[in-house]
Motif scaffolding. Structure first.
Motif, mmCIF file in Angstrom:
data_model
loop_
_atom_site.group_PDB
_atom_site.id
_atom_site.type_symbol
_atom_site.label_atom_id
_atom_site.label_comp_id
_atom_site.label_asym_id
_atom_site.label_seq_id
_atom_site.Cartn_x
_atom_site.Cartn_y
_atom_site.Cartn_z
ATOM 1 N N ARG A 42 44.350 41.503 37.146
ATOM 2 C CA ARG A 42 43.902 40.233 36.986
ATOM 3 C C ARG A 42 45.279 39.227 36.739
ATOM 4 N NH1 ARG A 42 39.725 42.696 37.441
ATOM 5 N NH2 ARG A 42 41.055 43.886 38.829
ATOM 6 N N TYR A 46 43.157 33.743 35.989
ATOM 7 C CA TYR A 46 41.830 34.246 35.866
ATOM 8 C C TYR A 46 41.449 34.717 34.664
ATOM 9 C CZ TYR A 46 37.450 36.099 37.223
ATOM 10 O OH TYR A 46 35.919 36.490 37.466
ATOM 11 N N LEU A 47 42.413 35.279 33.864
ATOM 12 C CA LEU A 47 41.808 35.602 32.570
ATOM 13 C C LEU A 47 41.577 34.535 31.699
ATOM 14 C CD1 LEU A 47 44.415 38.530 32.154
ATOM 15 C CD2 LEU A 47 41.974 38.781 32.397
ATOM 16 N N PRO A 51 38.104 35.886 30.247
ATOM 17 C CA PRO A 51 39.037 36.811 29.458
ATOM 18 C C PRO A 51 38.831 38.108 29.762
ATOM 19 C CG PRO A 51 38.155 34.933 28.209
ATOM 20 C CD PRO A 51 37.389 34.864 29.323
ATOM 21 N N ARG A 52 37.419 38.497 30.057
ATOM 22 C CA ARG A 52 36.958 39.838 30.305
ATOM 23 C C ARG A 52 37.726 40.539 31.688
ATOM 24 N NH1 ARG A 52 30.518 40.254 28.838
ATOM 25 N NH2 ARG A 52 31.093 39.232 26.480
ATOM 26 N N GLY A 53 37.991 39.253 32.433
ATOM 27 C CA GLY A 53 38.638 39.799 33.911
ATOM 28 C C GLY A 53 37.711 40.379 34.881
#
Ligand SMILES: N[C@@H](CCC(=O)N[C@@H](CS)C(=O)NCC(=O)O)C(=O)O
Length: 237
Positions: A42, A46-47, A51-53
């Protein structure tokens, strides 16, 4: 109410992301989509968003919400419809709890057996897991949860004529459950459909009705999804 501005960060081959697409389609909401390539790491932008991707993530009038079940719930709550009754009456609150328990039963008791079968190395293991899968549907009383006494005569949850949140949250998994036994994919035992027919016919009929619904199957590409699932498993071995 003004139409919301919706951006869906998604990948069409992801069953979790499909939950969001099903909800959006069934609610008739317009949205933009940003396709996330899951084959690459990722990107930092996008993170920042999730943040979990993972996909899906939604931006709803500028507010970011990740996680498929939470996204679908947000859409159903923000746009009251046949998907969910209001929560502010005892009957509505009970129906919502019943839908949640049904979805929880499917995702925590049945789905892990489906995935174990995908990973199983031999036809014998897949057959044993097909039996476990049917037993999980029986033991967790999914047919009684779907159609308790006094249900309507429609095909969906509690005999609803229209989709409910129960189908929004399970439909993408049912598309795979009823396809991936085919010899070209071989991820589930070939006898699975006949086992379902013999032992849990109401569950099978419900699943067939769900996957025929346009809101559920509008993005479904069986060949692509099946071949990708097979390739992903091979790359892990
Ligand atoms: N619990 C998450 C699961 C989402 C999920 O696992 N998405 C997968 C694709 S189907 C993903 O984004 N995988 C990317 C990765 O693991 O790097 C949800 O319900 O949204």
């Amino acid at each position: 109410m003004a139409a919301p501005r919706i951006i869906l960060y998604t990948n069409h081959l992801c069953p979790f992301a499909q939950r969001a697409h099903i909800a959006l389609k069934e609610l008739g909401l317009q949205y933009e989509e940003v396709i996330i390539d899951l084959e690459k790491p990722r990107e930092p932008w996008y993170l920042e968003i999730n943040p979990r991707g993972l996909v899906p993530t939604i931006s709803y009038n500028g507010t970011i919400i990740p996680e498929s079940a939470i996204v679908a719930q947000l859409l159903a709550d923000a746009h009251p419809s046949h998907l969910l009754p209001p929560s502010n009456t005892p009957e509505g609150a009970i129906k919502r709890a019943q839908i949640s328990f049904f979805v929880d039963s499917y995702t925590s008791k049945v789905l892990p057996v489906v995935w174990a079968s995908h990973r199983a190395g031999t036809p014998e293991e897949k057959s044993a897991l097909a039996e476990d899968l049917v037993q999980a549907i029986e033991k967790n009383k999914l047919e009684a949860q779907l159609y308790p006494e006094g249900s309507g005569s429609g095909p969906f949850f509690h005999g609803s004529e229209k989709l409910t949140l129960a189908e929004v949250l399970t439909g993408s998994f049912l598309l795979r459950l009823l396809s991936l036994h085919k010899p070209e994919y071989g991820l589930l035992a070939p006898e699975l459909p006949s086992l379902l027919e013999q032992r849990v016919p109401k569950f099978l009929k419900w699943a067939q009705a769900v996957i025929q619904h346009k809101s559920v199957n509008h993005l479904w590409n069986e060949k692509l999804a099946g071949e990708k699932a097979v390739a992903r498993l091979k790359s892990k071995h």
